[in-house]
Design a protein around this motif. Structure first.
Motif: not given
Length: 296
Positions: A56, A58-60, A62, A67-68, A72, A76
């Motif tokens: 979470t 690293s991707l967004i 947040r 949230l993911l 998603e 990953n």
């Protein structure tokens, strides 16, 4: 490390089960992308843990508060699996819905090539296991989700890890009872999240180590006391995960570099891998060999 040709590998779940059956706890540092997974493997570890917290972040950019989406997380996991040859254990959160959703979640993670996946009994949207304000679903609902997970796997060796977050919600006694119920539902490995004292850790191990292999979450900076590995082994834990150390180390390194760059206008190169060293690390020699092989 994973090769570009993607040669067929034996069951990753069978490989993970063999490691879990070893005489010492299996150590699985966290990885949040393909590069961090390669570094874990190159450091000599036999398994990689795909951290949901790190994924979470690293991707967004947040926090880990649900949230993911499942897709998603699966994407990953697929990238991490393709980067390494060692078994990958993936955080699958709550399964992204009810028991029917869990069926598809397990199938997608299995198609991604993971050796095992972790499902937890939090209410969705979930939170990191070491945050406050968690809530859990009923034991009966989680049992149904685990039964669905076991039924969904194509490879019977895929390892299903059942995590309970009940310690922070309803206490250690309920967490232990849930662990027993989850093992009866077919979970291969049990994960009691965030006990806050060594006495509670010992109670979990004493009551559940004979029921199924156990996970110890060495959550860096979390609520669980950081026991020495020798003590963790003595208590009978089979798998030790270190979920966010790589993420925190990368963050510290980038902060330091960026602060110097901002102040001096020149990035500090001392201590960094050389360009050629880094391209070797990420597999450029393999690409060059394949270029020669398929030159035509």
């Amino acid at each position: 490390m994973g090769d570009l040709l993607g040669h067929r590998r034996p069951s990753p779940g069978a490989a993970l089960r063999a490691l879990l059956a070893g005489p010492e706890p299996l150590l699985a540092p966290g990885a949040y992308d393909g590069l961090s997974a390669r570094l874990v493997e190159q450091a000599g570890f036999d398994a990689v843990y795909m951290t949901g917290f790190g994924t979470t972040a690293s991707l967004i950019g947040r926090p880990d508060v649900g949230l993911l989406t499942g897709s998603e997380m699966v994407d990953n996991a697929r990238r991490i699996v393709s980067a390494v040859d060692v078994p990958v254990i993936a955080d699958a959160d709550t399964g992204y819905g009810n028991a029917i959703n869990v069926l598809r979640t397990v199938q997608l993670f299995e198609q991604a090539g993971v050796a095992g996946l972790q499902l937890e009994d939090q209410v969705a949207p979930k939170k990191c296991g070491h945050m406050s304000g968690k809530a859990v679903i009923s034991t009966a609902e989680m049992v149904g989700k685990l039964e669905a997970a076991v039924a969904a796997r194509r490879d019977p060796d895929l390892v299903v890890i059942a995590r309970t977050d009940a310690v922070a919600v309803s206490g250690i006694e309920d967490a232990v009872a849930r662990g027993r119920a989850y093992a009866e539902a077919g979970a291969d490995v049990l994960f009691v999240e965030a006990p806050t004292s060594e006495d509670d850790i010992a109670r979990v191990a004493g009551e559940l180590a004979g029921v199924a292999p156990l996970v110890f979450n060495w959550a860096e900076g979390g609520r669980t006391p950081p026991l020495p590995l020798s003590r963790i082994a003595e208590l009978g834990f089979s798998l030790v995960i270190y979920p966010i150390g790589t993420l925190l180390a990368a963050t510290a390194g980038m902060r330091a570099l960026l602060a110097t760059l901002k102040a001096d206008g020149v990035p500090p190169l001392a201590g960094l891998p050389a360009f050629d060293e880094f391209t070797d690390l990420v597999g450029l020699p393999e690409v060059q060999q394949l270029e020669q092989r398929f030159r035509g």
